[in-house]
Design an enzyme around this catalytic site. Structure first.
Site, PDB file in Angstrom:
ATOM      1  N   GLY A  56       0.846  -1.171   0.195  1.00 39.67           N
ATOM      2  CA  GLY A  56      -0.139   0.083  -0.016  1.00 39.67           C
ATOM      3  C   GLY A  56       1.012   1.236   0.082  1.00 39.67           C
ATOM      4  N   CYS A  83       5.329  -6.027   1.570  1.00 39.15           N
ATOM      5  CA  CYS A  83       5.905  -4.760   1.376  1.00 39.15           C
ATOM      6  C   CYS A  83       5.306  -3.874   2.415  1.00 39.15           C
ATOM      7  CB  CYS A  83       5.370  -3.903   0.029  1.00 39.15           C
ATOM      8  SG  CYS A  83       6.082  -2.385  -0.332  1.00 39.15           S
ATOM      9  N   TYR A  84       4.229  -2.951   2.285  1.00 40.07           N
ATOM     10  CA  TYR A  84       3.715  -2.258   3.462  1.00 40.07           C
ATOM     11  C   TYR A  84       3.041  -3.211   4.725  1.00 40.07           C
ATOM     12  CZ  TYR A  84       0.403   0.576   6.213  1.00 40.07           C
ATOM     13  OH  TYR A  84      -0.261   0.984   7.226  1.00 40.07           O
ATOM     14  N   HIS A 170       7.606  -7.648  -4.191  1.00 37.17           N
ATOM     15  CA  HIS A 170       6.441  -8.009  -4.602  1.00 37.17           C
ATOM     16  C   HIS A 170       6.483  -9.342  -5.491  1.00 37.17           C
ATOM     17  CE1 HIS A 170       4.123  -4.503  -3.813  1.00 37.17           C
ATOM     18  NE2 HIS A 170       5.263  -3.521  -3.711  1.00 37.17           N
ATOM     19  N   GLU A 172       3.961 -10.943  -6.663  1.00 34.47           N
ATOM     20  CA  GLU A 172       2.679 -11.132  -7.384  1.00 34.47           C
ATOM     21  C   GLU A 172       2.834 -10.723  -8.864  1.00 34.47           C
ATOM     22  OE1 GLU A 172       3.216  -9.181  -5.024  1.00 34.47           O
ATOM     23  OE2 GLU A 172       2.202  -7.183  -5.391  1.00 34.47           O
ATOM     24  N   ASP A 228     -18.023 -12.246 -20.417  1.00 32.36           N
ATOM     25  CA  ASP A 228     -18.369 -12.643 -19.017  1.00 32.36           C
ATOM     26  C   ASP A 228     -20.009 -12.774 -19.117  1.00 32.36           C
ATOM     27  OD1 ASP A 228     -16.101 -11.749 -18.338  1.00 32.36           O
ATOM     28  OD2 ASP A 228     -16.455  -9.683 -17.620  1.00 32.36           O
ATOM     29  N   LYS A 368     -11.013 -13.102 -14.712  1.00 33.51           N
ATOM     30  CA  LYS A 368     -11.208 -13.197 -15.986  1.00 33.51           C
ATOM     31  C   LYS A 368     -10.768 -14.583 -16.564  1.00 33.51           C
ATOM     32  CE  LYS A 368     -12.895 -10.888 -19.573  1.00 33.51           C
ATOM     33  NZ  LYS A 368     -13.910 -10.208 -19.751  1.00 33.51           N
TER      34      LYS A 368
END
Ligand code: XMP
Length: 512
Positions: A56, A83-84, A170, A172, A228, A368
């Site tokens: 964040g 991180c944060y 990170h 991700e 979708d 998705k």
């Protein structure tokens, strides 16, 4: 529905929070993003196998910095702070966080202790994306250092007994090498997940639940032609068959021949009860004179609902209304901590004047890529399932400035040529989104011996996995040349073609 193993992701406002949730799901574990101030009782009730704190923009010393209750560390549930999230863990548990003189940014070598369960199967050094100014200066009691960089002394820490882990980098994002393996190690080695989240089980469970819930009642679905709502409709069709009525609002802003194709597949392949409304004129009238992108989005979203409402009134009362909401919509509209660059929602809210009793959102929990896998599970043709993303406001946001019928025709033709050439050269598998844009720019050209003063078409093609970041695609010059020559020769009122060589960031994928 059967309860899946769950990982809760506490959202501290980072840009990559959705990605964290996706990576967890890619490891076959169900995850949900929740606000950072979720109560301890709620966490206990949800019985997660593990918790992840996201990054964040705040500093733990900031006046209003987001904080979770300290009791969270006493629940006996494994926690990974990113991180944060790591800095907060350290701060709350008595360590020390400090502001560095310089921001550390980039894909940086991190020396790691690979005997930690978090770094199982890693080499001693690994490249991860670091992006921070604050850093952990002193780790709390009970913690060990398990990673550092040249400038960051505590890039990874663990408290093995309490199953608390913190990483400054990170895992991700794609820039981190083997980043998903860090997440997988956390899930399987530390949280002891077994990985019970698959699309086959999702489809089976959903069909069963929908059948039980809807029984033989009438259900209405708004179809936009996108992936979708198509998957939602086909899932419903499998569950309740003829009790499903679909209204396909054709706003005239789809790509060339696309609306006919949607109608054909739904009616012929699936025998779905489909009403197509040709509403192009209405939309163009509303868009007349409008040039501002966000205004276009709003008008299209609202008009879509008005058309849908009018059609549904002809049907009379229904019990359920299906929406193709997917998980990123839920996260974006529910938590809203990151700043809004564009309002991406196709539909500007819920129809107010449709007579229904309850909303059904069968894809509400899916990302998705999971929606696409669900489509395949349901036997949908690959060309429908793997269609590149297409924005709800359609070609209206690929026509810069005012949208007119004439401009729409120009863009449809140019875009169709570009897509055809990309497919002919087999590039469609590598490029994740590609399309033509009708710039509002007219320039001088020469055709034969004549001076022309016509439009410039821009071609856009990006390679990306998450659509949040992306690089422009290095399409071979010969193919660009062919596309350019075909567009200028075959599409009236176009005399120039340019190629967009900007990545995201700093540009966005769409021009508006
Ligand atoms: P940007 O332009 O923000 O686009 O880089 C990222 C992805 O989102 C799609 N996009 C939209 N999708 N309604 C949508 O449903 C919208 O208004 C919208 N604007 C952008 C874009 O096509 C890309 O895949």
């Amino acid at each position: 529905m059967k309860e899946n193993e769950l990982i809760l992701i506490l959202d501290f406002g980072g840009q990559y929070n959705q990605l964290i949730a996706r990576r967890v799901r890619e490891c076959n574990v169900y995850s949900e993003v929740v606000p950072y101030d979720i109560s301890i009782e709620e966490i206990r009730k949800r019985k997660p196998k593990g918790i992840i704190f996201t990054g964040g923009p705040a500093s733990v010393y900031g006046e209003n910095s987001p904080k979770c209750p300290k009791e969270i560390f006493e629940l006996g549930i494994p926690i990974l702070g990113i991180c944060y999230g790591m800095q907060l863990m350290v701060h709350l548990l008595g360590g020390n966080v400090k502001k560095a003189d310089k921001r550390e940014y980039g894909t940086i070598d991190v020396d790691i202790n690979n005997s930690s369960l978090l770094f199982k199967n890693f080499a001693n050094t690994n490249k991860f994306l670091m992006s921070h100014t604050d850093y952990v200066e002193k780790i709390p009691e009970g913690f060990q250092n398990i990673g550092h960089t040249e400038t960051c002394p505590n890039a990874a820490i663990e408290n093995q007994d309490k199953k608390l882990y913190g990483i400054q980098f990170h895992p991700e994002v794609n820039n981190s090498v083997n980043g998903t393996l860090v997440i997988k190690n956390f899930l399987y080695n530390i949280c002891k997940c077994t990985g019970d989240w698959t699309m086959t089980s999702f489809v089976d469970e959903s069909i069963k639940t929908l059948k039980e819930k809807i029984k033989d009642k009438k259900t209405l679905c708004a179809l936009s032609g996108g992936v979708d709502s198509s998957v939602a409709a086909i899932l419903l069709n499998k569950a309740i068959g003829k009790n499903l009525i679909c209204i396909f609002v054709d706003h005239g802003l789809l790509r060339k021949n696309e609306a006919d194709e949607v109608e054909r597949v739904f009616k012929e392949k699936y025998g779905i009860n489909l009403i197509r409304v040709n509403a192009k004129e209405r939309f163009l009238e509303k868009l007349s004179g409008v040039t501002e992108p966000e205004k276009k989005r709003k008008i299209i979203g609202e008009e879509f609902i008005r058309v849908f409402e009018e059609e549904s009134r002809k049907i009379g009362e229904v019990d359920f209304l299906v929406q193709g909401t997917i998980y990123p919509d839920v996260i974006e509209s529910g938590l809203g901590k990151s700043s809004v660059i564009k309002s991406h929602h196709n539909v500007g809210g819920l129809p107010e004047h449709v007579n229904f009793k309850e909303i059904i959102e069968p894809l509400r929990s899916l990302f998705k890529d999971e929606v696409r896998k669900t489509g395949l599970e349901l036997g949908m043709p690959e060309n429908l399932v793997f269609r590149q993303p297409f924005p709800g406001p359609g070609l209206a946001i690929r026509i810069i400035g005012e949208v007119t019928d004439k401009k729409l025709e120009i863009l449809k033709e140019a875009d169709s040529i570009f897509r055809e050439e990309i497919a002919n050269h087999g590039l469609h598998k590598n490029i994740n989104q590609y399309f033509a844009v009708l710039t509002n720019l007219k320039t001088v050209g020469v055709m034969g011996d004549e001076r022309t003063y016509d439009y410039t078409i821009a071609l856009r093609a990006v390679e990306t996995t998450d659509f949040m970041t992306g690089i422009w695609s290095k399409i071979p010059y010969e193919i660009l040349e062919k596309v350019s020559s075909r567009i200028v020769n075959e599409v009236p009122n176009v005399n120039r073609v340019v190629y967009d060589i900007t990545s995201k960031p700093p540009a966005t994928i769409e021009w508006e």
